[in-house]
Motif scaffolding. Structure first.
Motif, PDB file in Angstrom:
ATOM      1  N   GLU A 119      40.425  43.873  36.858  1.00  0.00           N
ATOM      2  CA  GLU A 119      39.148  44.915  37.283  1.00  0.00           C
ATOM      3  C   GLU A 119      38.445  45.637  38.924  1.00  0.00           C
ATOM      4  O   GLU A 119      37.526  46.375  39.089  1.00  0.00           O
ATOM      5  N   ILE A 120      38.224  43.950  39.435  1.00  0.00           N
ATOM      6  CA  ILE A 120      36.860  43.809  40.277  1.00  0.00           C
ATOM      7  C   ILE A 120      38.149  44.168  41.781  1.00  0.00           C
ATOM      8  O   ILE A 120      37.727  45.028  42.589  1.00  0.00           O
ATOM      9  N   TRP A 121      39.627  44.108  41.255  1.00  0.00           N
ATOM     10  CA  TRP A 121      40.572  43.423  42.672  1.00  0.00           C
ATOM     11  C   TRP A 121      40.328  45.347  42.638  1.00  0.00           C
ATOM     12  O   TRP A 121      40.458  45.994  43.926  1.00  0.00           O
ATOM     13  N   GLN A 122      40.804  45.903  41.510  1.00  0.00           N
ATOM     14  CA  GLN A 122      41.329  47.374  41.611  1.00  0.00           C
ATOM     15  C   GLN A 122      39.884  47.929  42.472  1.00  0.00           C
ATOM     16  O   GLN A 122      40.548  48.978  42.997  1.00  0.00           O
ATOM     17  N   ARG A 123      38.962  47.872  41.715  1.00  0.00           N
ATOM     18  CA  ARG A 123      37.593  48.823  42.078  1.00  0.00           C
ATOM     19  C   ARG A 123      37.288  48.644  43.649  1.00  0.00           C
ATOM     20  O   ARG A 123      37.220  49.557  44.091  1.00  0.00           O
ATOM     21  N   TRP A 124      37.507  47.296  44.028  1.00  0.00           N
ATOM     22  CA  TRP A 124      37.559  47.037  45.363  1.00  0.00           C
ATOM     23  C   TRP A 124      38.564  47.864  46.329  1.00  0.00           C
ATOM     24  O   TRP A 124      38.033  48.724  47.436  1.00  0.00           O
ATOM     25  N   TYR A 125      39.729  47.601  46.276  1.00  0.00           N
ATOM     26  CA  TYR A 125      40.925  48.020  46.592  1.00  0.00           C
ATOM     27  C   TYR A 125      41.479  49.308  46.286  1.00  0.00           C
ATOM     28  O   TYR A 125      42.789  49.440  47.166  1.00  0.00           O
ATOM     29  N   GLN A 126      41.112  49.667  45.865  1.00  0.00           N
ATOM     30  CA  GLN A 126      42.180  51.231  45.086  1.00  0.00           C
ATOM     31  C   GLN A 126      40.889  52.328  44.522  1.00  0.00           C
ATOM     32  O   GLN A 126      41.075  53.362  45.206  1.00  0.00           O
ATOM     33  N   GLY A 129      35.472  51.131  46.032  1.00  0.00           N
ATOM     34  CA  GLY A 129      35.129  49.989  47.669  1.00  0.00           C
ATOM     35  C   GLY A 129      34.261  48.793  47.207  1.00  0.00           C
ATOM     36  O   GLY A 129      33.741  48.722  45.708  1.00  0.00           O
ATOM     37  N   PHE A 130      33.637  47.952  47.875  1.00  0.00           N
ATOM     38  CA  PHE A 130      32.839  47.197  47.465  1.00  0.00           C
ATOM     39  C   PHE A 130      31.257  47.715  47.073  1.00  0.00           C
ATOM     40  O   PHE A 130      30.747  48.884  48.580  1.00  0.00           O
ATOM     41  N   THR A 131      31.067  47.627  46.605  1.00  0.00           N
ATOM     42  CA  THR A 131      29.525  48.034  46.439  1.00  0.00           C
ATOM     43  C   THR A 131      29.123  46.564  45.305  1.00  0.00           C
ATOM     44  O   THR A 131      27.625  47.069  44.742  1.00  0.00           O
ATOM     45  N   ASP A 132      29.228  45.448  46.004  1.00  0.00           N
ATOM     46  CA  ASP A 132      28.437  43.827  45.208  1.00  0.00           C
ATOM     47  C   ASP A 132      27.848  43.069  46.239  1.00  0.00           C
ATOM     48  O   ASP A 132      27.422  41.762  45.625  1.00  0.00           O
ATOM     49  N   SER A 133      27.224  43.960  47.104  1.00  0.00           N
ATOM     50  CA  SER A 133      26.801  42.995  48.311  1.00  0.00           C
ATOM     51  C   SER A 133      25.482  42.451  47.397  1.00  0.00           C
ATOM     52  O   SER A 133      26.099  40.915  47.702  1.00  0.00           O
TER      53      SER A 133
END
Length: 371
Positions: A119-126, A129-133
């Motif tokens: 689920e993290i892979w999908q959110r970051w790359y599809q 994007g990156f929202t977990d700084s």
């Protein structure tokens, strides 16, 4: 029309040894790359249907415009409470919205996440994007209870542990003994109440891989051979019972199907090893990749028991990113010195699979990107 399937390999109590080129018996990897999986499956196929049938199948991979099937490498899955988590290799490019800067600790923490929950892979790359700084910064300080933690992002290493088993080698001439250690990987399992006709062990983690069939008629044969391979075992130390597994064929969950059908990507990220010669000119343009040397020994099936070293090849690793979809080929790694006596020594050509599988992704647009 191609179809995708997912296979889970459940090892239970069984130990496994997955050696790599340049790694001694004392060490082991936690998973099996796609070329090793392909070779093991073809060997099992030959045992069931004969060498001629295996040769004919390999010819289809060599001559047909589309491979009969494509395999990903194996990756870790684990069950935490009621949640089943699949891990995918993190693409080598930054995802959209990644805060590129000079924070070295933050960059190290990000790059330390070599495998991401689905689920993290999908959110970051599809997805967004990156929202977990902020959560990743909190993780550096030892404080984390956000979405990354709940998804199992920091729990990859909890799915397995490495152990060493002492063994004794006996010199054939002098009969002198030498103690050495062999490394094994053990996946998480738990005892469960015995029920009639039920196993007493539940696998809480193990390996999984994806299969893309261009020929759907091969599906049942593929899984029948995989079941047979499970009884034979995969990896090293099989004579000691290592590497045996049971196969569970899973339907693709909606999230998996969403990832496979994603059509808004600008790149492709490998989930298998990849080799092709010659490489298309456009393939390496703006690509981000790592290479791995693949080699090893070939055990002869002849009565001589002679062992030969296969030719080694360099392959692109999982997580490498390309702007066009890579295809891959079988690499002929037949030992060169035995070509004239091939029938006497091994009786067939030897191949390593560089036929690849990839997933569409979006990456951050920059000079190193794939757009």
């Amino acid at each position: 029309m191609s179809i995708w399937k997912l296979a889970r390999l459940k090892f239970g109590r069984t130990l496994a040894h997955f050696g790599e080129l340049g790694i001694g018996l004392e060490n082991t990897a936690e998973r099996v790359p796609s070329d090793t999986l392909f070779s093991a499956w073809i060997s099992a196929y030959a045992k069931l249907f004969g060498g001629d049938a295996a040769t004919n199948l390999l010819e289809q991979f060599n001559t047909e415009s589309e491979a009969p099937f494509r395999l990903s490498s194996t990756f870790i899955y684990q069950q935490i409470e009621e949640k089943l988590i699949y891990y995918l290799p993190r693409p080598l490019n930054f995802p959209p919205n990644y805060p590129v800067g000079d924070d070295l600790d933050f960059t190290k923490a990000y790059k330390g996440l070599k495998y991401l929950p689905l689920e993290i892979w999908q959110r970051w790359y599809q997805g967004e994007g990156f929202t977990d700084s902020e959560e990743l910064k909190a993780k550096i300080k030892g404080e984390t209870d956000g979405d990354l933690a709940k998804a199992g992002t920091f729990d990859y290493s909890k799915a397995f542990e490495f152990t060493k088993v002492p063994k004794i080698a006996v010199d054939r001439v002098t009969r002198a003994t030498n103690i050495y250690n062999t490394g094994f990987v053990q996946y998480t399992w738990k005892q469960k109440d015995k029920q009639p006709e039920d196993e007493d062990v539940e696998s809480l983690s193990g390996l999984y891989f994806l299969i893309n069939f261009s020929d759907p008629d091969l599906e049942n044969t593929f899984f029948a051979v995989l079941d047979f391979l499970g009884g034979e075992g995969i990896g090293g130390e099989r004579s000691s019972g290592a590497g045996q597994f049971k196969v569970e064929r899973d339907k693709l969950a909606p999230l998996w199907q969403q990832i496979i059908d994603f059509n808004d990507g600008n790149c492709h990220s490998l989930i298998s090893l990849f080799w092709q010669h010659p490489l298309p000119n456009e393939l390496l343009k703006n690509a981000s990749y790592e290479l791995q040397q693949r080699g090893g020994w070939l055990a002869s099936s002849s009565s001589s028991g002679r062992q030969l070293r296969r030719k080694s090849v360099q392959m692109f690793t999982e997580g490498s990113v390309f702007s066009v979809m890579p295809q891959g080929q079988l690499a002929d790694v037949t030992p060169g010195k035995c070509t004239d006596q091939l029938d006497k020594v091994i009786g067939h050509r030897v191949y390593r699979s560089g036929i690849c599988l990839s997933l569409p992704i979006k990456i951050q647009g920059n000079n190193n990107g794939c757009i």
